[in-house]
Design a protein around this motif. Structure first.
Motif, PDB file in Angstrom:
ATOM      1  N   GLU A 105       0.998  -1.360  14.812  1.00 31.04           N
ATOM      2  CA  GLU A 105       0.898  -0.998  13.448  1.00 31.04           C
ATOM      3  C   GLU A 105       0.097   0.340  12.948  1.00 31.04           C
ATOM      4  O   GLU A 105       0.263   1.146  12.266  1.00 31.04           O
ATOM      5  N   ILE A 125       2.299   3.117  13.719  1.00 29.64           N
ATOM      6  CA  ILE A 125       3.260   3.549  12.768  1.00 29.64           C
ATOM      7  C   ILE A 125       2.975   4.300  11.786  1.00 29.64           C
ATOM      8  O   ILE A 125       3.454   5.169  11.015  1.00 29.64           O
ATOM      9  N   ILE A 139       6.993  -1.396   8.204  1.00 28.67           N
ATOM     10  CA  ILE A 139       8.442  -0.449   8.147  1.00 28.67           C
ATOM     11  C   ILE A 139       9.075  -0.186   6.872  1.00 28.67           C
ATOM     12  O   ILE A 139       9.469   0.691   6.434  1.00 28.67           O
TER      13      ILE A 139
END
Length: 358
Positions: free
Chosen positions: A219, A222, A356
């Motif tokens: 995470e 990202i 996402i």
């Protein structure tokens, strides 16, 4: 895919986690993540195997509370305080990185982990010394945890290392304003104790923690923020450490992590999430730990309320935390742990998908 696996044991989890990290490293075109993970998996195997001998030498054995499930009495005299061999390698690694980067964030992370590690260590030591399953009193433990948490939170807030705007997506966040203080406190102290409460079945906490650290590291990647990549590396190293320890902690456990490990693991998760503004996804990833903690709160609260109203306290669960309820229902320990791992994998997938797509 997960549902088709009849027995999701340690080897299955190791393969799954390693495959997931391999794919992640490939997608982000950086195999240092996989390398660090494998390195610390091997380090953890080595330290746990040799640490087991040290613990036996000093007779650091687990005491079992009389109120627990009857089948847990066979776990008596299992070596404990294995958290020493999880947390010390991670502390050394974090210290080495901090010496190189001279980061206030990493320094605060070290302070937080060390503080909770010491609390857990003395809690375990007193328990062993008194030959009881209770070390520090609950109020004493809470006071010490609160002091460490408040030091961490106020320094981090003053240095603008904690963001009151909790990020949900690139375009959406929750402005907590001054409420970031109680939220941060709840994350640090609450999650640390939640992980601790969940550490009641062989391999449950170690396996779930390995999965969560993978999810948290991914995470953070990202976010595509260069300054936060070091925290992904730390998360992946901790995932490897947990799996290395799990080799000896899965059923039947040869060693327990004790409060030394569980309190520290929760503190690492909470601290990293606060310093990287990953609270939203961490709440999803650690959903099982939170549910375990809530089951205790609900059980105690309902008992006290019904006792006050009818002078006869009633319980919602056969026993709390929740994993003991399933035990008393007749579900095998290995099956409970296996299902908790599977659910945690799904929670991590859910959290990453939401990150996402939101």
């Amino acid at each position: 895919m997960i549902g088709k696996i009849k027995q999701f044991n340690f080897k299955s989890l190791l393969i799954f986690n390693t495959f997931a990290l391999t794919v992640t490293s490939y997608l982000f075109n950086n195999f240092i993540f996989l390398g660090v993970y494998l390195l610390f998996y091997c380090i953890s195997l080595f330290t746990t195997k040799n640490g087991l001998k040290i613990i036996k030498k000093f007779h650091l054995f687990q005491n079992i509370r009389n109120e627990g499930p009857a089948n847990h009495f066979k776990k008596r005299n299992t070596p404990t305080m294995g958290g020493i061999f999880l947390i010390i390698p991670f502390l050394i690694f974090t210290l080495i990185i901090n010496i190189h980067l001279n980061s206030i964030k990493l320094f605060l992370l070290l302070v937080s982990i060390l503080g909770f590690f010491i609390i857990g260590f003395f809690d375990d030591y007193i328990s062993i010394k008194n030959k009881e399953n209770t070390g520090l009193k609950s109020n004493e433990k809470f006071i010490f945890q609160s002091i460490i948490a408040m030091i961490f939170i106020f320094i981090a807030y003053e240095k603008e290392l904690i963001n009151p705007l909790i990020t949900v997506s690139e375009t959406w966040g929750i402005d907590t304003n001054i409420f970031i203080f109680p939220i941060s406190f709840l994350v640090l102290v609450g999650l640390s104790n939640s992980v601790n409460l969940s550490d009641g079945l062989d391999g449950l906490t170690g396996g779930c923690s390995a999965i969560i650290f993978y999810g948290l590291g991914t995470e953070i990647l990202i976010k595509e923020q260069q300054e936060l990549i070091v925290f992904s590396i730390l998360c992946y190293s901790m995932s490897g450490i947990c799996l290395g320890f799990l080799k000896y902690n899965c059923y039947p456990a040869k060693i327990f992590m004790g409060d030394t490990g569980s309190l520290s693991i929760g503190a690492i998760m909470g601290s990293i999430a606060l310093l990287t503004n990953s609270l939203f996804t961490l709440c999803i990833f650690s959903g099982l730990f939170i549910i375990e903690s809530l089951s205790v709160i609900i059980q105690v609260g309902f008992f006290k309320i019904t006792k006050k109203l009818s002078h006869n306290g009633k319980r919602i669960f056969l026993m709390a935390p929740l994993h003991h309820h399933f035990e008393l229902k007749g579900v095998k320990e290995t099956k409970i742990v296996e299902n908790f791992w599977k659910i945690n994998i799904l929670l991590v997938i859910l959290g990453i998908v939401l990150k996402i797509n939101l």
